[in-house]
Scaffold this motif. Structure first.
Motif, PDB file in Angstrom:
ATOM      1  N   ILE A  86     -15.016   6.669  20.485  1.00 17.68           N
ATOM      2  CA  ILE A  86     -16.159   7.471  20.038  1.00 17.68           C
ATOM      3  C   ILE A  86     -15.782   8.313  18.830  1.00 17.68           C
ATOM      4  O   ILE A  86     -16.545   8.427  17.859  1.00 17.68           O
ATOM      5  CB  ILE A  86     -16.666   8.352  21.199  1.00 17.68           C
ATOM      6  CG1 ILE A  86     -17.278   7.489  22.308  1.00 17.68           C
ATOM      7  CG2 ILE A  86     -17.677   9.379  20.698  1.00 17.68           C
ATOM      8  CD1 ILE A  86     -17.692   8.263  23.529  1.00 17.68           C
ATOM      9  N   PHE A  87     -14.602   8.892  18.875  1.00 19.12           N
ATOM     10  CA  PHE A  87     -14.126   9.711  17.758  1.00 19.12           C
ATOM     11  C   PHE A  87     -13.951   8.870  16.495  1.00 19.12           C
ATOM     12  O   PHE A  87     -14.289   9.304  15.388  1.00 19.12           O
ATOM     13  CB  PHE A  87     -12.805  10.370  18.153  1.00 19.12           C
ATOM     14  CG  PHE A  87     -12.324  11.414  17.202  1.00 19.12           C
ATOM     15  CD1 PHE A  87     -12.913  12.668  17.154  1.00 19.12           C
ATOM     16  CD2 PHE A  87     -11.268  11.158  16.342  1.00 19.12           C
ATOM     17  CE1 PHE A  87     -12.472  13.636  16.277  1.00 19.12           C
ATOM     18  CE2 PHE A  87     -10.813  12.120  15.462  1.00 19.12           C
ATOM     19  CZ  PHE A  87     -11.418  13.367  15.424  1.00 19.12           C
ATOM     20  N   LEU A  88     -13.416   7.655  16.636  1.00 22.51           N
ATOM     21  CA  LEU A  88     -13.239   6.761  15.489  1.00 22.51           C
ATOM     22  C   LEU A  88     -14.587   6.377  14.889  1.00 22.51           C
ATOM     23  O   LEU A  88     -14.758   6.387  13.655  1.00 22.51           O
ATOM     24  CB  LEU A  88     -12.472   5.513  15.924  1.00 22.51           C
ATOM     25  CG  LEU A  88     -12.329   4.402  14.873  1.00 22.51           C
ATOM     26  CD1 LEU A  88     -11.570   4.911  13.654  1.00 22.51           C
ATOM     27  CD2 LEU A  88     -11.640   3.186  15.472  1.00 22.51           C
ATOM     28  N   ILE A  89     -15.554   6.035  15.737  1.00 19.15           N
ATOM     29  CA  ILE A  89     -16.887   5.676  15.243  1.00 19.15           C
ATOM     30  C   ILE A  89     -17.511   6.844  14.491  1.00 19.15           C
ATOM     31  O   ILE A  89     -18.159   6.667  13.446  1.00 19.15           O
ATOM     32  CB  ILE A  89     -17.779   5.218  16.405  1.00 19.15           C
ATOM     33  CG1 ILE A  89     -17.233   3.915  17.014  1.00 19.15           C
ATOM     34  CG2 ILE A  89     -19.214   5.017  15.949  1.00 19.15           C
ATOM     35  CD1 ILE A  89     -17.971   3.471  18.256  1.00 19.15           C
ATOM     36  N   THR A  90     -17.305   8.060  14.989  1.00 19.63           N
ATOM     37  CA  THR A  90     -17.849   9.237  14.311  1.00 19.63           C
ATOM     38  C   THR A  90     -17.202   9.424  12.944  1.00 19.63           C
ATOM     39  O   THR A  90     -17.873   9.783  11.970  1.00 19.63           O
ATOM     40  CB  THR A  90     -17.628  10.487  15.174  1.00 19.63           C
ATOM     41  OG1 THR A  90     -18.133  10.262  16.490  1.00 19.63           O
ATOM     42  CG2 THR A  90     -18.336  11.684  14.577  1.00 19.63           C
ATOM     43  N   ASN A  91     -15.879   9.188  12.857  1.00 16.12           N
ATOM     44  CA  ASN A  91     -15.202   9.259  11.562  1.00 16.12           C
ATOM     45  C   ASN A  91     -15.794   8.274  10.571  1.00 16.12           C
ATOM     46  O   ASN A  91     -16.061   8.619   9.410  1.00 16.12           O
ATOM     47  CB  ASN A  91     -13.705   8.986  11.744  1.00 16.12           C
ATOM     48  CG  ASN A  91     -12.909  10.205  12.137  1.00 16.12           C
ATOM     49  OD1 ASN A  91     -12.224  10.811  11.324  1.00 16.12           O
ATOM     50  ND2 ASN A  91     -12.998  10.579  13.394  1.00 16.12           N
ATOM     51  N   LEU A  92     -15.991   7.046  11.012  1.00 23.36           N
ATOM     52  CA  LEU A  92     -16.548   6.022  10.128  1.00 23.36           C
ATOM     53  C   LEU A  92     -17.990   6.351   9.741  1.00 23.36           C
ATOM     54  O   LEU A  92     -18.411   6.083   8.601  1.00 23.36           O
ATOM     55  CB  LEU A  92     -16.492   4.657  10.821  1.00 23.36           C
ATOM     56  CG  LEU A  92     -15.083   4.148  11.146  1.00 23.36           C
ATOM     57  CD1 LEU A  92     -15.152   2.811  11.883  1.00 23.36           C
ATOM     58  CD2 LEU A  92     -14.250   4.004   9.871  1.00 23.36           C
ATOM     59  N   LEU A  93     -18.731   6.958  10.646  1.00 19.40           N
ATOM     60  CA  LEU A  93     -20.104   7.359  10.339  1.00 19.40           C
ATOM     61  C   LEU A  93     -20.118   8.463   9.279  1.00 19.40           C
ATOM     62  O   LEU A  93     -20.945   8.441   8.354  1.00 19.40           O
ATOM     63  CB  LEU A  93     -20.800   7.830  11.613  1.00 19.40           C
ATOM     64  CG  LEU A  93     -22.286   8.191  11.502  1.00 19.40           C
ATOM     65  CD1 LEU A  93     -23.091   6.983  11.035  1.00 19.40           C
ATOM     66  CD2 LEU A  93     -22.808   8.684  12.846  1.00 19.40           C
ATOM     67  N   ALA A  94     -19.201   9.417   9.393  1.00 19.62           N
ATOM     68  CA  ALA A  94     -19.112  10.485   8.390  1.00 19.62           C
ATOM     69  C   ALA A  94     -18.735   9.919   7.021  1.00 19.62           C
ATOM     70  O   ALA A  94     -19.288  10.327   5.989  1.00 19.62           O
ATOM     71  CB  ALA A  94     -18.092  11.529   8.833  1.00 19.62           C
ATOM     72  N   TRP A  95     -17.808   8.976   7.009  1.00 19.02           N
ATOM     73  CA  TRP A  95     -17.429   8.352   5.741  1.00 19.02           C
ATOM     74  C   TRP A  95     -18.604   7.586   5.137  1.00 19.02           C
ATOM     75  O   TRP A  95     -18.836   7.639   3.924  1.00 19.02           O
ATOM     76  CB  TRP A  95     -16.249   7.409   5.972  1.00 19.02           C
ATOM     77  CG  TRP A  95     -16.114   6.367   4.918  1.00 19.02           C
ATOM     78  CD1 TRP A  95     -15.716   6.541   3.627  1.00 19.02           C
ATOM     79  CD2 TRP A  95     -16.395   4.965   5.065  1.00 19.02           C
ATOM     80  NE1 TRP A  95     -15.725   5.341   2.953  1.00 19.02           N
ATOM     81  CE2 TRP A  95     -16.137   4.360   3.807  1.00 19.02           C
ATOM     82  CE3 TRP A  95     -16.824   4.173   6.109  1.00 19.02           C
ATOM     83  CZ2 TRP A  95     -16.303   2.997   3.604  1.00 19.02           C
ATOM     84  CZ3 TRP A  95     -16.982   2.821   5.907  1.00 19.02           C
ATOM     85  CH2 TRP A  95     -16.729   2.247   4.665  1.00 19.02           C
ATOM     86  N   THR A  96     -19.368   6.895   5.983  1.00 18.06           N
ATOM     87  CA  THR A  96     -20.521   6.142   5.486  1.00 18.06           C
ATOM     88  C   THR A  96     -21.559   7.065   4.875  1.00 18.06           C
ATOM     89  O   THR A  96     -22.120   6.778   3.809  1.00 18.06           O
ATOM     90  CB  THR A  96     -21.147   5.325   6.630  1.00 18.06           C
ATOM     91  OG1 THR A  96     -20.144   4.472   7.195  1.00 18.06           O
ATOM     92  CG2 THR A  96     -22.298   4.484   6.122  1.00 18.06           C
ATOM     93  N   VAL A  97     -21.822   8.190   5.531  1.00 22.71           N
ATOM     94  CA  VAL A  97     -22.786   9.154   4.999  1.00 22.71           C
ATOM     95  C   VAL A  97     -22.305   9.725   3.671  1.00 22.71           C
ATOM     96  O   VAL A  97     -23.103   9.949   2.753  1.00 22.71           O
ATOM     97  CB  VAL A  97     -23.029  10.271   6.034  1.00 22.71           C
ATOM     98  CG1 VAL A  97     -23.825  11.419   5.421  1.00 22.71           C
ATOM     99  CG2 VAL A  97     -23.764   9.725   7.243  1.00 22.71           C
ATOM    100  N   ARG A  98     -21.014   9.932   3.559  1.00 22.56           N
ATOM    101  CA  ARG A  98     -20.478  10.514   2.324  1.00 22.56           C
ATOM    102  C   ARG A  98     -20.520   9.527   1.150  1.00 22.56           C
ATOM    103  O   ARG A  98     -20.937   9.883   0.043  1.00 22.56           O
ATOM    104  CB  ARG A  98     -19.035  10.973   2.542  1.00 22.56           C
ATOM    105  CG  ARG A  98     -18.450  11.765   1.388  1.00 22.56           C
ATOM    106  CD  ARG A  98     -16.947  11.846   1.450  1.00 22.56           C
ATOM    107  NE  ARG A  98     -16.303  10.555   1.209  1.00 22.56           N
ATOM    108  CZ  ARG A  98     -14.985  10.378   1.108  1.00 22.56           C
ATOM    109  NH1 ARG A  98     -14.174  11.403   1.283  1.00 22.56           N
ATOM    110  NH2 ARG A  98     -14.484   9.179   0.873  1.00 22.56           N
ATOM    111  N   ASP A  99     -20.080   8.295   1.385  1.00 19.48           N
ATOM    112  CA  ASP A  99     -19.922   7.342   0.274  1.00 19.48           C
ATOM    113  C   ASP A  99     -21.135   6.441   0.071  1.00 19.48           C
ATOM    114  O   ASP A  99     -21.410   6.029  -1.065  1.00 19.48           O
ATOM    115  CB  ASP A  99     -18.691   6.466   0.517  1.00 19.48           C
ATOM    116  CG  ASP A  99     -17.397   7.236   0.338  1.00 19.48           C
ATOM    117  OD1 ASP A  99     -17.457   8.435  -0.019  1.00 19.48           O
ATOM    118  OD2 ASP A  99     -16.316   6.668   0.597  1.00 19.48           O
TER     119      ASP A  99
END
Length: 447
Positions: A86-99
């Motif tokens: 869950i934590f990894l998916i959240t990291n990837l979601l934050a990166w997607t929103v940023r880039d």
């Protein structure tokens, strides 16, 4: 509480002894059937299912004609990997929103808190995702803190109920996108302190693990058997630390104008030598293994700090080469994200890292394998930490695609973390001597 499948056959004396004289596993219903005593009365499967954490079935042994219970309770060891996912998916979601969040511009314009999607992309988008992750793990922290035994209902909540918890995670991830921008900016300021707390907990965990490994290898039980291996690892670690320092001088301090990098590397060299000198002191006698491993750790932190400097710096040639190669930049980013998740995971399960007073306590069979509350607290602080990494510890600077933890703020945070790690290690090895001398002095004064 999981029972041994080869447990003794159900009988009144054995069960009474295991249950403190009340009667093995006797429930109120079972006691009512036995006239109130409950002795020798085995609860039915339905009654045992009602207890928190355990689900038991009756198994009849044909050879002995006896009934035994096989219990299958929640699995907290497996649950921690789900939380990490869950934590990894959240990291990837934050990166997607940023880039790549601009592709969702049309949908975000409908949210009032985004004000035309301007405040839901880039830095604020990362902060909103981070806030949702923080809220989820903080709720889990509040609901599982001070859990001690596997038969506690909170063990079932921590290790099971995944549909409910995934729905809760998704809801809390969406809620911050309806929050006003000033609230998100306030969270961004608070996240600096939460990320700093995460780094402190992490370096204490790493330092305590190194000192524990050193004590274990130098114990009387293992010293004779592993003496040669310990010496080899110690020499390799110490030489590796010095080699890393030399390479940093070559790569990141090619001219005398790179004064800041020279300062960082030189201080690292001094710290490595200081840790080694104190460790081999006649009063400490910690050997070479611990300072060698700590030397590798502080050299890595120094290298990370220099790599975090802006890529436009002329002294950071290796970073500029990395940015020119897309595949290398992407690989570095992916590795960095995985390292963040792995560091949060490893720190979260080390719930004893902040117990500076060592107490010898015997663990029982029904003790939980790790501290649930501490585990979720570390992940909550990790949510703030990954937000700072994606923003370079500065919400007002623009981050390039596929970059993480870049900027002068990131560099200084890494350097501070390195110096604090060295100080923590030195204190851990000299603290027993200091406290012992104080106790001797106080006892002589009282005498």
């Amino acid at each position: 509480m999981a029972l041994d499948p080869s447990a003794v056959p159900v009988s009144a004396p054995a069960t009474t002894e295991r249950d403190g004289g009340r009667g093995a596993g006797s429930t109120p219903a079972a006691m009512e059937r036995d006239g109130g005593s409950g002795a020798g009365v085995v609860p039915t499967a339905a009654e045992r299912d009602a207890s928190c954490g355990d689900r038991c079935i009756e198994v009849m042994e044909e050879d002995t004609c006896c009934v035994r219970y096989v219990c299958m309770g929640p699995n907290p060891m497996m649950a921690r990997y789900v939380y990490a996912l869950i934590f990894l998916i959240t990291n990837l979601l934050a990166w997607t929103v940023r880039d790549y969040g601009h592709s969702a511009l049309g949908e975000l314009q409908r949210l009032k808190g985004c004000q035309g999607a301007r405040y839901c992309l880039g830095a604020e988008g990362v902060l909103r995702i981070s806030l949702g992750c923080f809220l989820f793990f903080f709720v889990m922290f509040l609901s599982t803190a001070r859990t001690r035994k596997t038969h506690d209902c909170r063990n079932s909540w921590h290790s099971e109920w995944w549909p409910v918890k995934i729905a809760l995670w998704m809801a809390l991830t969406a809620v911050p996108f309806f929050a006003p921008s000033p609230l998100i900016q306030l969270y961004g300021k608070v996240a600096h302190f939460g990320a700093g707390a995460f780094l402190v907990i992490q370096l204490i965990s790493v330092t305590r693990f190194i000192t524990w490994l050193n004590d274990c290898c130098r114990s009387e039980k293992n010293l004779k058997r592993c003496h040669m291996q310990v010496q080899v690892v110690s020499i390799v670690a110490y030489v590796g630390a010095l080699l890393g320092i030399v390479l940093m001088y070559v790569w990141y301090a090619p001219t005398r104008s790179c004064k800041l990098n020279i300062l960082f590397i030189t201080v690292t060299l001094v710290l490595v030598q200081l840790m080694t000198f104190i460790s081999v002191n006649s009063k400490v006698k910690a050997g070479y293994l611990a300072p060698g491993l700590m030397g590798i750790y502080v050299v890595f932190l120094c290298w990370s700090a220099i790599r975090s400097e802006p890529h436009t710096e002329i002294c950071n040639r290796k970073a500029s080469v990395a940015t020119s190669s897309d595949w290398l930049n992407i690989a570095s980013f992916v590795i960095a994200v995985i390292v963040v998740v792995a560091a949060t995971f490893s720190t979260g399960i080390d719930s004893k890292c902040l117990q500076f007073k060592r107490t010898e306590t015997e663990s029982e069979d029904d003790d939980i394998p790790y501290g649930f509350g501490f585990f979720h607290f570390v992940f909550a602080m990790g949510a703030m930490y990954f937000a700072m990494l994606f923003l370079g510890w500065n919400a007002h600077q623009k981050m390039e695609k596929w970059t993480i933890d870049v900027g002068w703020a990131s560099a200084w945070v890494r350097i501070g973390n390195e110096w604090l790690a060295a100080i923590a290690y030195i204190w851990m090895i000299i603290a027993p001597i200091v406290w012992k001398s104080r106790q001797v002095g106080s006892s002589s004064t009282c005498a």
